[in-house]
Design a protein around this motif. Sequence first.
Motif, PDB file in Angstrom:
ATOM      1  N   GLN A   1       0.903  -1.239   0.132  1.00  0.00           N
ATOM      2  CA  GLN A   1       0.037   0.084  -0.094  1.00  0.00           C
ATOM      3  C   GLN A   1       0.942   1.118  -0.007  1.00  0.00           C
ATOM      4  OE1 GLN A   1      -3.280  -0.368  -0.352  1.00  0.00           O
ATOM      5  NE2 GLN A   1      -4.012   1.962   0.120  1.00  0.00           N
ATOM      6  N   VAL A   2       0.617   2.066  -0.842  1.00  0.00           N
ATOM      7  CA  VAL A   2       1.352   3.413  -0.841  1.00  0.00           C
ATOM      8  C   VAL A   2       0.292   4.476  -0.444  1.00  0.00           C
ATOM      9  CG1 VAL A   2       2.690   4.918  -2.597  1.00  0.00           C
ATOM     10  CG2 VAL A   2       2.510   2.603  -2.849  1.00  0.00           C
ATOM     11  N   GLN A   3       0.700   5.413   0.435  1.00  0.00           N
ATOM     12  CA  GLN A   3       0.032   6.478   0.868  1.00  0.00           C
ATOM     13  C   GLN A   3       0.651   7.890   0.227  1.00  0.00           C
ATOM     14  OE1 GLN A   3      -0.140   5.778   4.926  1.00  0.00           O
ATOM     15  NE2 GLN A   3      -2.243   5.332   4.863  1.00  0.00           N
ATOM     16  N   LEU A   4       0.147   8.644  -0.423  1.00  0.00           N
ATOM     17  CA  LEU A   4       0.723   9.825  -0.891  1.00  0.00           C
ATOM     18  C   LEU A   4       0.235  10.964  -0.236  1.00  0.00           C
ATOM     19  CD1 LEU A   4       0.070   9.097  -4.771  1.00  0.00           C
ATOM     20  CD2 LEU A   4       1.850   8.418  -3.306  1.00  0.00           C
ATOM     21  N   VAL A   5       1.218  11.956  -0.016  1.00  0.00           N
ATOM     22  CA  VAL A   5       1.127  13.175   1.044  1.00  0.00           C
ATOM     23  C   VAL A   5       1.347  14.271   0.074  1.00  0.00           C
ATOM     24  CG1 VAL A   5       1.374  14.469   2.869  1.00  0.00           C
ATOM     25  CG2 VAL A   5       1.170  11.898   3.132  1.00  0.00           C
ATOM     26  N   GLU A   6       0.559  15.151  -0.364  1.00  0.00           N
ATOM     27  CA  GLU A   6       0.746  16.209  -1.087  1.00  0.00           C
ATOM     28  C   GLU A   6       1.086  17.705   0.021  1.00  0.00           C
ATOM     29  OE1 GLU A   6      -2.277  14.679  -4.176  1.00  0.00           O
ATOM     30  OE2 GLU A   6      -2.573  15.212  -2.148  1.00  0.00           O
ATOM     31  N   SER A   7       1.926  18.564  -0.503  1.00  0.00           N
ATOM     32  CA  SER A   7       1.811  19.881   0.180  1.00  0.00           C
ATOM     33  C   SER A   7       2.396  20.841  -0.988  1.00  0.00           C
ATOM     34  CB  SER A   7       2.957  19.692   1.350  1.00  0.00           C
ATOM     35  OG  SER A   7       4.239  19.429   0.750  1.00  0.00           O
ATOM     36  N   GLY A   8       2.462  22.066  -0.401  1.00  0.00           N
ATOM     37  CA  GLY A   8       2.904  23.266  -1.135  1.00  0.00           C
ATOM     38  C   GLY A   8       1.862  24.025  -1.896  1.00  0.00           C
ATOM     39  N   GLY A   9       0.735  23.801  -1.769  1.00  0.00           N
ATOM     40  CA  GLY A   9      -0.491  24.453  -2.493  1.00  0.00           C
ATOM     41  C   GLY A   9      -0.665  25.825  -1.644  1.00  0.00           C
ATOM     42  N   GLY A  10      -1.277  26.810  -2.323  1.00  0.00           N
ATOM     43  CA  GLY A  10      -1.714  28.018  -1.602  1.00  0.00           C
ATOM     44  C   GLY A  10      -2.197  29.091  -2.811  1.00  0.00           C
ATOM     45  N   ASN A 112      -5.629   4.727 -14.748  1.00  0.00           N
ATOM     46  CA  ASN A 112      -4.595   3.910 -14.525  1.00  0.00           C
ATOM     47  C   ASN A 112      -3.644   4.120 -13.389  1.00  0.00           C
ATOM     48  OD1 ASN A 112      -4.679   2.573 -17.276  1.00  0.00           O
ATOM     49  ND2 ASN A 112      -4.204   4.394 -18.259  1.00  0.00           N
ATOM     50  N   TYR A 113      -3.957   4.974 -12.531  1.00  0.00           N
ATOM     51  CA  TYR A 113      -3.196   5.089 -11.356  1.00  0.00           C
ATOM     52  C   TYR A 113      -3.964   4.597 -10.160  1.00  0.00           C
ATOM     53  CZ  TYR A 113      -0.570   8.326 -14.008  1.00  0.00           C
ATOM     54  OH  TYR A 113       0.465   8.891 -15.044  1.00  0.00           O
ATOM     55  N   ASN A 114      -3.281   4.011  -9.356  1.00  0.00           N
ATOM     56  CA  ASN A 114      -3.903   2.992  -8.216  1.00  0.00           C
ATOM     57  C   ASN A 114      -3.946   3.855  -6.834  1.00  0.00           C
ATOM     58  OD1 ASN A 114      -1.705   0.923  -9.739  1.00  0.00           O
ATOM     59  ND2 ASN A 114      -3.934   0.253  -9.630  1.00  0.00           N
ATOM     60  N   TYR A 115      -2.980   4.922  -6.855  1.00  0.00           N
ATOM     61  CA  TYR A 115      -2.947   5.660  -5.473  1.00  0.00           C
ATOM     62  C   TYR A 115      -3.090   7.109  -5.778  1.00  0.00           C
ATOM     63  CZ  TYR A 115      -1.005   0.963  -4.253  1.00  0.00           C
ATOM     64  OH  TYR A 115      -0.817  -0.421  -4.163  1.00  0.00           O
ATOM     65  N   TRP A 116      -3.752   7.448  -5.101  1.00  0.00           N
ATOM     66  CA  TRP A 116      -4.136   9.152  -4.889  1.00  0.00           C
ATOM     67  C   TRP A 116      -3.886   9.800  -3.576  1.00  0.00           C
ATOM     68  CZ3 TRP A 116      -5.411  11.511  -9.548  1.00  0.00           C
ATOM     69  CH2 TRP A 116      -5.643  10.680 -10.758  1.00  0.00           C
ATOM     70  N   GLY A 117      -3.336  11.121  -3.628  1.00  0.00           N
ATOM     71  CA  GLY A 117      -3.129  11.949  -2.509  1.00  0.00           C
ATOM     72  C   GLY A 117      -4.565  12.516  -2.258  1.00  0.00           C
ATOM     73  N   GLN A 118      -4.568  13.321  -1.204  1.00  0.00           N
ATOM     74  CA  GLN A 118      -5.749  14.177  -0.954  1.00  0.00           C
ATOM     75  C   GLN A 118      -6.149  15.341  -1.546  1.00  0.00           C
ATOM     76  OE1 GLN A 118      -2.827  14.439   0.877  1.00  0.00           O
ATOM     77  NE2 GLN A 118      -2.544  16.347   1.374  1.00  0.00           N
ATOM     78  N   GLY A 119      -5.175  15.778  -2.320  1.00  0.00           N
ATOM     79  CA  GLY A 119      -5.195  17.085  -3.009  1.00  0.00           C
ATOM     80  C   GLY A 119      -4.743  18.185  -2.286  1.00  0.00           C
TER      81      GLY A 119
END
Length: 126
Positions: A1-10, A112-119
């Motif tokens: 299982q891969v968990q993706l974490v995004e950051s940097g928006g604003g 086609n992508y299995n793993y997604w971050g929260q946005g």
Amino acid sequence: QVQLVESGGGMVQPGGSLRLSCGASGRTFSSYTVAWFRQTPGKEREFVAAIRWSGGSTFYADPVKGRFTIARDFAENTVYLQMNRLNSEDTAVYYCAAGRGIIVSSTRTPENYNYWGQGTRVTVSS
């Protein structure tokens, strides 16, 4: 299982820059294709850019070519999206996605992508 974490928006003014980050927990990005998509209300998720972790090939949507750069950092197991010369049409929620075994012709297809971050939200406004 891969968990993706995004950051940097604003929020940024037109012409400004932002850098988004996508980190993975659970395993490394080795053998994955990692992509950024974006979505605005009422519209389908739109491909922005992708990078193949092994080999480093990159792919860009036409509206962001020459302004956005996707890159990987092996030590940090992170994918970055450097966004320059932002304009109002770049306003969206940006999602990081990862998948394995994605052939080049399928890179731009979100299914086609299995793993997604929260946005992470990017707002370009004066």
